[in-house]
Design a protein around this motif. Structure first.
Motif, PDB file in Angstrom:
ATOM      1  N   ILE A 384      33.791  51.719  40.082  1.00  0.00           N
ATOM      2  CA  ILE A 384      34.935  52.566  39.720  1.00  0.00           C
ATOM      3  C   ILE A 384      34.921  52.852  38.224  1.00  0.00           C
ATOM      4  N   GLY A 385      34.683  51.830  37.410  1.00  0.00           N
ATOM      5  CA  GLY A 385      34.606  52.039  35.966  1.00  0.00           C
ATOM      6  C   GLY A 385      33.459  52.933  35.565  1.00  0.00           C
ATOM      7  N   LEU A 386      32.365  52.894  36.323  1.00  0.00           N
ATOM      8  CA  LEU A 386      31.201  53.723  36.023  1.00  0.00           C
ATOM      9  C   LEU A 386      31.468  55.187  36.344  1.00  0.00           C
ATOM     10  N   GLU A 387      32.022  55.465  37.509  1.00  0.00           N
ATOM     11  CA  GLU A 387      32.160  56.840  37.983  1.00  0.00           C
ATOM     12  C   GLU A 387      33.459  57.511  37.553  1.00  0.00           C
ATOM     13  N   HIS A 388      34.418  56.734  37.099  1.00  0.00           N
ATOM     14  CA  HIS A 388      35.689  57.295  36.645  1.00  0.00           C
ATOM     15  C   HIS A 388      35.909  56.808  35.214  1.00  0.00           C
ATOM     16  N   GLY A 389      35.410  57.608  34.264  1.00  0.00           N
ATOM     17  CA  GLY A 389      35.400  57.179  32.869  1.00  0.00           C
ATOM     18  C   GLY A 389      36.752  56.756  32.346  1.00  0.00           C
ATOM     19  N   ARG A 390      37.808  57.461  32.739  1.00  0.00           N
ATOM     20  CA  ARG A 390      39.136  57.127  32.240  1.00  0.00           C
ATOM     21  C   ARG A 390      39.621  55.779  32.752  1.00  0.00           C
ATOM     22  N   ALA A 391      39.045  55.321  33.855  1.00  0.00           N
ATOM     23  CA  ALA A 391      39.461  54.039  34.438  1.00  0.00           C
ATOM     24  C   ALA A 391      38.569  52.889  34.005  1.00  0.00           C
ATOM     25  N   ALA A 392      37.630  53.125  33.097  1.00  0.00           N
ATOM     26  CA  ALA A 392      36.686  52.072  32.712  1.00  0.00           C
ATOM     27  C   ALA A 392      37.411  50.880  32.100  1.00  0.00           C
ATOM     28  N   GLY A 393      38.397  51.150  31.240  1.00  0.00           N
ATOM     29  CA  GLY A 393      39.137  50.054  30.628  1.00  0.00           C
ATOM     30  C   GLY A 393      39.917  49.242  31.654  1.00  0.00           C
ATOM     31  N   GLU A 394      40.537  49.930  32.613  1.00  0.00           N
ATOM     32  CA  GLU A 394      41.287  49.224  33.644  1.00  0.00           C
ATOM     33  C   GLU A 394      40.352  48.445  34.569  1.00  0.00           C
ATOM     34  N   ALA A 395      39.167  48.989  34.838  1.00  0.00           N
ATOM     35  CA  ALA A 395      38.197  48.253  35.648  1.00  0.00           C
ATOM     36  C   ALA A 395      37.781  46.969  34.937  1.00  0.00           C
ATOM     37  N   ALA A 396      37.598  47.046  33.617  1.00  0.00           N
ATOM     38  CA  ALA A 396      37.253  45.839  32.849  1.00  0.00           C
ATOM     39  C   ALA A 396      38.397  44.829  32.891  1.00  0.00           C
ATOM     40  N   ARG A 397      39.642  45.310  32.821  1.00  0.00           N
ATOM     41  CA  ARG A 397      40.787  44.397  32.900  1.00  0.00           C
ATOM     42  C   ARG A 397      40.891  43.756  34.286  1.00  0.00           C
ATOM     43  N   ALA A 398      40.580  44.526  35.324  1.00  0.00           N
ATOM     44  CA  ALA A 398      40.594  43.958  36.675  1.00  0.00           C
ATOM     45  C   ALA A 398      39.583  42.824  36.791  1.00  0.00           C
ATOM     46  N   GLU A 399      38.385  43.059  36.271  1.00  0.00           N
ATOM     47  CA  GLU A 399      37.346  42.022  36.324  1.00  0.00           C
ATOM     48  C   GLU A 399      37.741  40.803  35.506  1.00  0.00           C
ATOM     49  N   GLU A 400      38.261  41.047  34.306  1.00  0.00           N
ATOM     50  CA  GLU A 400      38.654  39.933  33.437  1.00  0.00           C
ATOM     51  C   GLU A 400      39.758  39.084  34.090  1.00  0.00           C
ATOM     52  N   THR A 401      40.756  39.757  34.658  1.00  0.00           N
ATOM     53  CA  THR A 401      41.849  39.022  35.311  1.00  0.00           C
ATOM     54  C   THR A 401      41.336  38.251  36.523  1.00  0.00           C
ATOM     55  N   PHE A 402      40.478  38.879  37.307  1.00  0.00           N
ATOM     56  CA  PHE A 402      39.939  38.222  38.492  1.00  0.00           C
ATOM     57  C   PHE A 402      39.172  36.955  38.113  1.00  0.00           C
ATOM     58  N   LEU A 403      38.311  37.040  37.106  1.00  0.00           N
ATOM     59  CA  LEU A 403      37.522  35.870  36.709  1.00  0.00           C
ATOM     60  C   LEU A 403      38.408  34.782  36.129  1.00  0.00           C
ATOM     61  N   ALA A 404      39.446  35.181  35.387  1.00  0.00           N
ATOM     62  CA  ALA A 404      40.348  34.177  34.820  1.00  0.00           C
ATOM     63  C   ALA A 404      41.137  33.466  35.920  1.00  0.00           C
ATOM     64  N   GLU A 405      41.563  34.204  36.940  1.00  0.00           N
ATOM     65  CA  GLU A 405      42.376  33.618  38.010  1.00  0.00           C
ATOM     66  C   GLU A 405      41.554  32.816  39.012  1.00  0.00           C
ATOM     67  N   THR A 406      40.239  32.959  38.982  1.00  0.00           N
ATOM     68  CA  THR A 406      39.390  32.202  39.912  1.00  0.00           C
ATOM     69  C   THR A 406      38.562  31.140  39.195  1.00  0.00           C
ATOM     70  N   THR A 407      38.961  30.800  37.974  1.00  0.00           N
ATOM     71  CA  THR A 407      38.247  29.763  37.231  1.00  0.00           C
ATOM     72  C   THR A 407      38.294  28.438  37.994  1.00  0.00           C
ATOM     73  N   GLY A 408      37.133  27.839  38.158  1.00  0.00           N
ATOM     74  CA  GLY A 408      37.065  26.540  38.817  1.00  0.00           C
ATOM     75  C   GLY A 408      36.766  26.605  40.297  1.00  0.00           C
ATOM     76  N   ILE A 409      36.821  27.786  40.909  1.00  0.00           N
ATOM     77  CA  ILE A 409      36.538  27.858  42.348  1.00  0.00           C
ATOM     78  C   ILE A 409      35.262  28.653  42.633  1.00  0.00           C
ATOM     79  N   LEU A 410      34.662  29.268  41.616  1.00  0.00           N
ATOM     80  CA  LEU A 410      33.457  30.076  41.808  1.00  0.00           C
ATOM     81  C   LEU A 410      32.301  29.490  41.018  1.00  0.00           C
ATOM     82  N   ASP A 411      31.133  29.468  41.627  1.00  0.00           N
ATOM     83  CA  ASP A 411      29.901  29.065  40.937  1.00  0.00           C
ATOM     84  C   ASP A 411      29.321  30.280  40.226  1.00  0.00           C
TER      85      ASP A 411
END
Length: 466
Positions: A384-411
């Motif tokens: 989504i961030g790749l194909e929709h340039g205006r949403a690139a920042g929000e795609a990065a925030r989605a990824e950042e939030t997801f990784l922060a909220e799953t700390t400790g449960i993912l290898d």
């Protein structure tokens, strides 16, 4: 002696030099039928403003006209035809950025397969273009209040029955009676399945028609309902309303919410990542639910199919994808305990329901590592961030939030591996539907290469490269 700039009455004196007069047309007749159109157009261009004298506007030399820099200074912009021949795009406000060339160089450096290009090398004939594979056909969604014609598919016999008897007559257990039913085709894979949104009076539900027996999916909905996931609050899945074994049809409740891919485009990327993380944490707490195995080894068995289809669109890109596949085979992750996985947790399958996430489309479920679902979700967010340039920042925030909220449960290494494999899958799907989308395909394969390379390094961290 110095002469005043002004004349006797204070008026400006004309400067010495030949006067320059605009000319609107040549003398003689305004239209000559014996002259060609090109001749007339040239005359108009030449007559609108004749060349000024050298003292007024010095001529720009031919070498300067050919210079590539097109922004700033007195350099003239190259003509559109020249840019097209050189393969350069760009706007009129600055220098041309050869983004595609840089991307090819990045992929080549990562994979060692040479410069990726669709153009043939000098001295060779142009390679024939391949049409995209048509294994999956997407049907445009209609409006909610528009009835849709049922596809004519012999592999889906329930469609013929519904066409003849209507939905109420085909599935009497729904208790529709004489209610008027409106169907909307939401998704269709010829010879495999079709999904409809249905409205009957104030009721709304989904009708899923299959070529194969959907018993495993039906029993999954029953098991999830027993685990408390078919309620009206919190994290949940659709409720099973009817199951017609002979017709191979499931009818499930409708979850009315905004999918995560739209949340990202609407500027709510953090919420999209949070919803997916909430679901994964909830899935870990579920009791054991039976299902087919869907681990890394099972994913790896499907990779050659994706690579082959990518290569049909572009041979060099196919070679790059093959190198990624080889790296994935070398770094197959060790997987511990397995649990319920969705199998295709694309961003569009995660819904915002206000008080928690809803997850739909469970036909690829199974038992496997939670990193599989996490990798698929992050791969679609990255696209989504790749194909929709205006949403690139929000795609990065989605990824950042997801990784922060799953700390400790993912290898970390297993997540990188599954993200790389999912990116190959996403690239194959994009190119299968439209083989002209080579630029996004290259970017997806490039990111897959980066993640596959780092999945074997225990010291590596795996933020997205944007």
């Amino acid at each position: 002696m110095h002469r005043s700039r002004f004349g006797r009455a204070g008026r400006s004196c004309p400067r010495p030099g030949p006067p320059v007069r605009p000319s609107h047309r040549r003398s003689g007749s305004r239209f000559d039928p014996t002259r060609t159109g090109a001749d007339r157009r040239g005359s108009v261009r030449a007559g609108i403003l004749r060349p000024c004298s050298e003292t007024v506007a010095p001529a720009v030399s031919a070498p300067r006209r050919r210079r590539p820099d097109r922004g700033g200074g007195r350099h003239l912009q190259a003509s559109g035809a020249a840019l097209a021949r050189k393969g350069l795009g760009g706007d009129r406000g600055g220098a041309a950025l050869p983004a595609r060339k840089s991307l090819r160089a990045i992929i080549a450096g990562l994979l060692g397969v040479g410069v990726l290009s669709s153009a043939p090398s000098k001295g060779t004939a142009e390679a024939p273009r391949h049409l995209p594979l048509s294994a999956v056909v997407r049907v445009t969604r209609g409006r909610t209040n528009e009835p849709t014609e049922l596809p004519d598919d012999p592999e889906l016999p329930a469609l013929g029955v519904i066409r003849e008897r209507g939905l109420a007559g085909s599935i009497p257990s729904l208790g529709l009676g004489g209610a008027h039913v409106k169907l909307r085709l939401c998704g269709y894979t010829p010879g495999a399945r079709a999904t409809f949104g249905a409205r009957a009076s104030r009721r709304r539900f989904a009708v899923k028609v299959y070529a194969k027996d959907p018993e495993p999916e039906a029993k999954l909905y029953e098991a999830l309902a027993a685990a408390g996931l078919a309620s009206d609050s919190g994290a949940r899945v659709p409720r099973l309303l009817a199951w017609e074994r002979d017709l191979r049809v499931l009818v499930i409740g409708w979850l009315d919410g905004t999918p995560a891919n739209l949340l990202v485009k609407q500027g709510r990327g953090a919420r999209a990542g949070e919803l997916a993380a909430i679901w994964l944490r909830h899935a870990l707490s579920l009791p054991v639910i039976s299902g087919p195995p869907v681990g890394a080894a099972d994913v790896l068995r499907r990779v050659p199919q994706w690579v082959g289809r990518i290569g049909k669109s572009d041979r060099a890109l196919g070679a790059a994808a093959a190198a990624v596949a080889e790296r994935l085979a070398q770094t197959l992750p060790r997987e511990g305990a397995s649990g319920l996985v969705h199998g295709s947790l694309y961003a569009r399958h995660v819904l915002e329901l206000g008080d928690g996430p809803g997850v739909i489309d469970w036909q690829r479920f199974g038992r496997g590592p939670i990193e599989l679902d996490a990798g698929v979700f992050l791969a679609t967010i990255w696209r989504i961030g790749l194909e929709h340039g205006r949403a690139a920042g929000e795609a990065a925030r989605a990824e950042e939030t997801f990784l922060a909220e799953t700390t400790g449960i993912l290898d970390g290494r297993a997540l990188a591996w599954h993200r790389a494999a999912a990116l190959l899958r996403v690239a194959e799907k994009r190119l299968r539907r439209d083989d002209n989308r080579l630029s996004p395909g290259r970017a997806l394969v490039c990111e897959a290469a980066r993640l596959a390379e780092s999945s074997g390094d225990h010291r590596a961290k795996f933020p997205s490269s944007r």
